[in-house]
Design a protein around this motif. Sequence first.
Motif, PDB file in Angstrom:
ATOM      1  N   GLN A  62      37.251  20.935  38.204  1.00 48.74           N
ATOM      2  CA  GLN A  62      37.408  21.824  39.353  1.00 48.74           C
ATOM      3  C   GLN A  62      37.028  23.248  38.960  1.00 48.74           C
ATOM      4  OE1 GLN A  62      41.376  21.485  40.880  1.00 48.74           O
ATOM      5  NE2 GLN A  62      41.257  19.266  41.144  1.00 48.74           N
ATOM      6  N   GLN A  63      36.435  23.953  39.923  1.00 49.50           N
ATOM      7  CA  GLN A  63      35.963  25.301  39.668  1.00 49.50           C
ATOM      8  C   GLN A  63      36.731  26.296  40.534  1.00 49.50           C
ATOM      9  OE1 GLN A  63      33.612  26.035  37.267  1.00 49.50           O
ATOM     10  NE2 GLN A  63      33.777  23.850  36.784  1.00 49.50           N
ATOM     11  N   ILE A  64      37.044  27.431  39.958  1.00 50.73           N
ATOM     12  CA  ILE A  64      37.726  28.494  40.693  1.00 50.73           C
ATOM     13  C   ILE A  64      36.724  29.220  41.577  1.00 50.73           C
ATOM     14  CG2 ILE A  64      39.033  30.632  40.485  1.00 50.73           C
ATOM     15  CD1 ILE A  64      40.042  29.643  37.796  1.00 50.73           C
ATOM     16  N   ASN A  65      37.049  29.399  42.842  1.00 51.36           N
ATOM     17  CA  ASN A  65      36.202  30.155  43.758  1.00 51.36           C
ATOM     18  C   ASN A  65      36.458  31.644  43.516  1.00 51.36           C
ATOM     19  OD1 ASN A  65      34.833  31.323  45.906  1.00 51.36           O
ATOM     20  ND2 ASN A  65      35.314  29.645  47.295  1.00 51.36           N
ATOM     21  N   ARG A  66      35.598  32.253  42.742  1.00 52.91           N
ATOM     22  CA  ARG A  66      35.815  33.644  42.346  1.00 52.91           C
ATOM     23  C   ARG A  66      35.553  34.619  43.487  1.00 52.91           C
ATOM     24  NH1 ARG A  66      36.592  33.639  36.928  1.00 52.91           N
ATOM     25  NH2 ARG A  66      35.979  31.715  35.842  1.00 52.91           N
ATOM     26  N   GLN A  67      34.800  34.198  44.506  1.00 46.18           N
ATOM     27  CA  GLN A  67      34.588  35.074  45.662  1.00 46.18           C
ATOM     28  C   GLN A  67      35.853  35.187  46.511  1.00 46.18           C
ATOM     29  OE1 GLN A  67      32.159  32.894  44.638  1.00 46.18           O
ATOM     30  NE2 GLN A  67      30.963  34.621  43.847  1.00 46.18           N
ATOM     31  N   LYS A  68      36.693  34.147  46.484  1.00 51.07           N
ATOM     32  CA  LYS A  68      37.929  34.166  47.257  1.00 51.07           C
ATOM     33  C   LYS A  68      39.155  34.498  46.405  1.00 51.07           C
ATOM     34  CE  LYS A  68      36.415  30.832  50.765  1.00 51.07           C
ATOM     35  NZ  LYS A  68      36.717  29.544  51.443  1.00 51.07           N
ATOM     36  N   SER A  69      38.942  34.809  45.144  1.00 48.28           N
ATOM     37  CA  SER A  69      40.046  35.141  44.247  1.00 48.28           C
ATOM     38  C   SER A  69      40.154  36.648  44.109  1.00 48.28           C
ATOM     39  CB  SER A  69      39.836  34.497  42.874  1.00 48.28           C
ATOM     40  OG  SER A  69      39.732  33.088  42.990  1.00 48.28           O
ATOM     41  N   HIS A  70      41.367  37.155  44.154  1.00 46.88           N
ATOM     42  CA  HIS A  70      41.606  38.602  44.109  1.00 46.88           C
ATOM     43  C   HIS A  70      42.835  38.879  43.251  1.00 46.88           C
ATOM     44  CE1 HIS A  70      38.839  38.847  47.550  1.00 46.88           C
ATOM     45  NE2 HIS A  70      39.557  37.874  48.084  1.00 46.88           N
ATOM     46  N   PHE A  71      43.008  40.137  42.910  1.00 45.88           N
ATOM     47  CA  PHE A  71      44.238  40.558  42.252  1.00 45.88           C
ATOM     48  C   PHE A  71      44.802  41.758  43.004  1.00 45.88           C
ATOM     49  CE2 PHE A  71      41.067  43.263  40.260  1.00 45.88           C
ATOM     50  CZ  PHE A  71      41.713  44.477  40.086  1.00 45.88           C
ATOM     51  N   MET A  72      46.116  41.909  42.914  1.00 46.96           N
ATOM     52  CA  MET A  72      46.803  42.979  43.630  1.00 46.96           C
ATOM     53  C   MET A  72      47.761  43.672  42.672  1.00 46.96           C
ATOM     54  SD  MET A  72      48.914  42.787  47.241  1.00 46.96           S
ATOM     55  CE  MET A  72      50.216  41.757  46.583  1.00 46.96           C
ATOM     56  N   THR A  73      47.802  44.979  42.724  1.00 49.24           N
ATOM     57  CA  THR A  73      48.670  45.775  41.868  1.00 49.24           C
ATOM     58  C   THR A  73      49.532  46.691  42.729  1.00 49.24           C
ATOM     59  OG1 THR A  73      47.054  47.567  41.635  1.00 49.24           O
ATOM     60  CG2 THR A  73      46.916  45.746  40.051  1.00 49.24           C
ATOM     61  N   SER A  74      50.494  47.312  42.104  1.00 47.75           N
ATOM     62  CA  SER A  74      51.292  48.304  42.808  1.00 47.75           C
ATOM     63  C   SER A  74      50.464  49.560  43.031  1.00 47.75           C
ATOM     64  CB  SER A  74      52.554  48.635  42.005  1.00 47.75           C
ATOM     65  OG  SER A  74      52.202  49.188  40.745  1.00 47.75           O
ATOM     66  N   LEU A  75      50.939  50.411  43.922  1.00 46.56           N
ATOM     67  CA  LEU A  75      50.167  51.593  44.302  1.00 46.56           C
ATOM     68  C   LEU A  75      50.127  52.662  43.205  1.00 46.56           C
ATOM     69  CD1 LEU A  75      51.383  51.980  48.001  1.00 46.56           C
ATOM     70  CD2 LEU A  75      49.297  50.877  47.157  1.00 46.56           C
ATOM     71  N   CYS A  76      51.065  52.598  42.252  1.00 47.50           N
ATOM     72  CA  CYS A  76      51.141  53.649  41.231  1.00 47.50           C
ATOM     73  C   CYS A  76      50.321  53.327  39.981  1.00 47.50           C
ATOM     74  CB  CYS A  76      52.598  53.885  40.837  1.00 47.50           C
ATOM     75  SG  CYS A  76      53.429  52.421  40.192  1.00 47.50           S
ATOM     76  N   VAL A  77      49.543  52.260  40.005  1.00 53.26           N
ATOM     77  CA  VAL A  77      48.750  51.876  38.832  1.00 53.26           C
ATOM     78  C   VAL A  77      47.550  52.812  38.690  1.00 53.26           C
ATOM     79  CG1 VAL A  77      47.330  50.034  37.842  1.00 53.26           C
ATOM     80  CG2 VAL A  77      49.485  49.491  38.958  1.00 53.26           C
ATOM     81  N   PHE A  78      47.255  53.197  37.454  1.00 51.55           N
ATOM     82  CA  PHE A  78      46.118  54.080  37.201  1.00 51.55           C
ATOM     83  C   PHE A  78      44.809  53.342  37.448  1.00 51.55           C
ATOM     84  CE2 PHE A  78      49.416  55.866  34.339  1.00 51.55           C
ATOM     85  CZ  PHE A  78      49.522  57.115  34.920  1.00 51.55           C
TER      86      PHE A  78
END
Length: 257
Positions: free
Chosen positions: A116-132
């Motif tokens: 199985q392959q990861i769909n990298r176009q539909k994969s995202h990451f999310m961080t808090s607003l205070c991250v540099f």
Amino acid sequence: MGFCEMIIDMIWRTMSNNWYSVIVNGTRHGFFHSTRLKQGDPFAHSLFIIGAELLSRMLNTLNHNQFFNGFYMESRDHQVNHLSFVANIIIFSYGKRSPLQKIMWLLNKYEDTSGQQINRQKSHFMTSLCVFQSTIRRIQAVIGFSKKLSPLTYLRCPLYTRRMKIIHFNNLISKIAGRIRGWHGKMLSHRGRATLIKHVLQSMPIYLLSAVSPPKTVMKQIEKLAVNFFWGMEDNERKYHWASWNKLCFPMNEGGM
């Protein structure tokens, strides 16, 4: 994936022992046997569950790695590793380079093992607003996914950072308002409107309410839409409300609708 030859042979014989025929203009033309699972095959779901279980166990092994910095919601609390549902998975981690590299190595290992392959176009990451910004660039360089701002929608529920806002539930309100707009042109009695409210409008937010608790303002907006739909409008003006919504919500044997 560690299965013995007997299990692999059984799965292969189950897949390759199926024969199909194509009907053209009402006439069957020839037969051909299967070399892979077709879409919708019940057996495919079982294989997918086995693969998903493998990925879940591989991620859980990271918690026992003393060089892996896990993610904790609070100090002295249990380590949160991942959440998964069918083909959707959320992985929790700190933004340091070492734990991110371990996660990506594990995901690449899973791709090689399961096919199985990861769909990298539909994969995202999310961080808090205070991250540099430097941290965000480092995360993006290591995992190769794009950053997405909150709120995200996961299993039709909003995922957000910081405090809950009304804007996070705009999709639900817009969906209910759109359903009501489709009914405005129809000649409906008060009994018909009450039936639509009970069986359609009130059922739409049930799934969301079972997972999260929206602000009271959101519930009041939904209630306002239902009230205005029940009493109707004439020449783009709301009709007079002859009874309060609380009284209308009583059972019918107590004078409600």
